[in-house]
Design a protein around this motif. Structure first.
Motif, short mmCIF file in Angstrom:
data_model
loop_
_atom_site.label_atom_id
_atom_site.label_comp_id
_atom_site.label_asym_id
_atom_site.label_seq_id
_atom_site.Cartn_x
_atom_site.Cartn_y
_atom_site.Cartn_z
N LEU A 64 0.88 -1.17 0.00
CA LEU A 64 0.00 0.00 0.00
C LEU A 64 0.91 1.22 0.00
O LEU A 64 1.66 1.45 0.95
N ALA A 65 0.89 1.97 -1.10
CA ALA A 65 1.85 3.06 -1.29
C ALA A 65 1.36 4.41 -0.78
O ALA A 65 2.17 5.30 -0.56
N ASN A 66 0.06 4.59 -0.57
CA ASN A 66 -0.42 5.90 -0.14
C ASN A 66 -0.92 5.91 1.30
O ASN A 66 -1.77 6.72 1.68
N LEU A 67 -0.32 5.08 2.12
CA LEU A 67 -0.62 5.08 3.55
C LEU A 67 0.11 6.25 4.21
O LEU A 67 1.25 6.55 3.86
N GLU A 68 -0.52 6.90 5.14
CA GLU A 68 0.10 8.00 5.86
C GLU A 68 1.38 7.51 6.54
O GLU A 68 1.39 6.45 7.17
N PRO A 69 2.50 8.26 6.38
CA PRO A 69 3.76 7.83 7.02
C PRO A 69 3.60 7.70 8.53
O PRO A 69 2.85 8.44 9.16
N LYS A 70 4.34 6.71 9.08
CA LYS A 70 4.28 6.47 10.52
C LYS A 70 5.67 6.16 11.02
O LYS A 70 6.39 5.36 10.42
N LYS A 71 6.04 6.77 12.14
CA LYS A 71 7.36 6.55 12.72
C LYS A 71 7.26 5.42 13.75
O LYS A 71 6.41 5.46 14.64
N MET A 72 8.14 4.42 13.57
CA MET A 72 8.21 3.29 14.49
C MET A 72 9.66 3.02 14.84
O MET A 72 10.49 2.90 13.93
N MET A 73 9.97 2.96 16.12
CA MET A 73 11.33 2.67 16.58
C MET A 73 12.35 3.62 15.92
O MET A 73 13.44 3.22 15.54
N GLY A 74 11.94 4.88 15.72
CA GLY A 74 12.84 5.87 15.16
C GLY A 74 12.95 5.87 13.65
O GLY A 74 13.70 6.65 13.08
N VAL A 75 12.20 5.00 12.96
CA VAL A 75 12.25 4.89 11.49
C VAL A 75 10.88 5.25 10.93
O VAL A 75 9.86 4.73 11.39
N THR A 76 10.84 6.14 9.94
CA THR A 76 9.57 6.52 9.31
C THR A 76 9.25 5.55 8.18
O THR A 76 10.03 5.40 7.24
N SER A 77 8.10 4.90 8.30
CA SER A 77 7.62 3.96 7.29
C SER A 77 6.69 4.70 6.34
O SER A 77 5.75 5.36 6.77
N LYS A 78 6.96 4.58 5.04
CA LYS A 78 6.18 5.28 4.03
C LYS A 78 5.43 4.29 3.15
O LYS A 78 5.58 4.25 1.93
N GLY A 79 4.59 3.50 3.78
CA GLY A 79 3.81 2.49 3.09
C GLY A 79 3.71 1.26 3.96
O GLY A 79 4.23 1.22 5.08
N MET A 80 3.02 0.23 3.44
CA MET A 80 2.87 -1.02 4.18
C MET A 80 2.83 -2.18 3.20
O MET A 80 2.07 -2.14 2.22
N LEU A 81 3.66 -3.18 3.45
CA LEU A 81 3.57 -4.37 2.60
C LEU A 81 2.34 -5.16 3.01
O LEU A 81 1.85 -5.04 4.13
N LEU A 82 1.81 -5.94 2.09
CA LEU A 82 0.61 -6.72 2.37
C LEU A 82 1.01 -8.17 2.62
O LEU A 82 1.82 -8.74 1.89
N ALA A 83 0.44 -8.74 3.69
CA ALA A 83 0.72 -10.11 4.07
C ALA A 83 -0.54 -10.71 4.69
O ALA A 83 -1.37 -9.99 5.26
N ALA A 84 -0.65 -12.03 4.59
CA ALA A 84 -1.73 -12.75 5.25
C ALA A 84 -1.21 -13.25 6.59
O ALA A 84 -0.06 -13.68 6.69
N ASP A 85 -2.05 -13.20 7.61
CA ASP A 85 -1.66 -13.62 8.96
C ASP A 85 -2.83 -14.37 9.58
O ASP A 85 -3.90 -13.80 9.79
N ASP A 86 -2.62 -15.67 9.84
CA ASP A 86 -3.70 -16.47 10.44
C ASP A 86 -3.52 -16.65 11.94
O ASP A 86 -4.18 -17.47 12.56
N GLY A 87 -2.59 -15.87 12.54
CA GLY A 87 -2.33 -15.98 13.96
C GLY A 87 -1.18 -16.92 14.27
O GLY A 87 -0.60 -16.86 15.34
N GLU A 88 -0.85 -17.78 13.34
CA GLU A 88 0.26 -18.72 13.51
C GLU A 88 1.32 -18.54 12.43
O GLU A 88 2.51 -18.62 12.68
#
Length: 106
Positions: A64-88
């Motif tokens: 996802l390329a047009n997600l609002e930037p977010k700073k995590m652990m001192g690093v600004t993320s400018k997007g989000m990769l897509l992944a499936a997560d079933d809890g395991e």
């Protein structure tokens, strides 16, 4: 419920992971440098424990390329990769055939 217009606002693209770096003091996060064809971006992804850096580097992903930037652990993320997560298990969403980097997902 999301409408078609809601979906049309999302800029989902194919990207290639160029570089994977550890984030100091983080047990879950990697810093990724991704190629979107027209530019490179930094993403922060919680994939430690599921993928090694070597498994991720060079991988073609969907993001996802047009997600609002977010700073995590001192690093600004400018997007989000897509992944499936079933809890395991976690699995990256990837194109099933060759497509140009930067191609839009519709």
């Amino acid at each position: 419920m999301a409408t078609y217009e809601d979906f049309a606002k999302l800029d989902i693209r194919v990207a290639k992971i160029k570089k994977v770096e550890e984030i100091p003091k983080s047990k879950k996060l990697y810093k990724l440098t991704v190629d979107l064809g027209s530019e490179e971006r930094t993403l922060v992804a919680g994939l430690k424990g599921y993928y090694t850096a070597e498994e991720l580097e060079g991988k073609t992903i969907v993001m996802l390329a047009n997600l609002e930037p977010k700073k995590m652990m001192g690093v600004t993320s400018k997007g989000m990769l897509l992944a499936a997560d079933d809890g395991e298990h976690v699995a990256l969403l990837v194109p099933d055939r060759d497509v140009n980097i930067g191609a839009r997902v519709r």
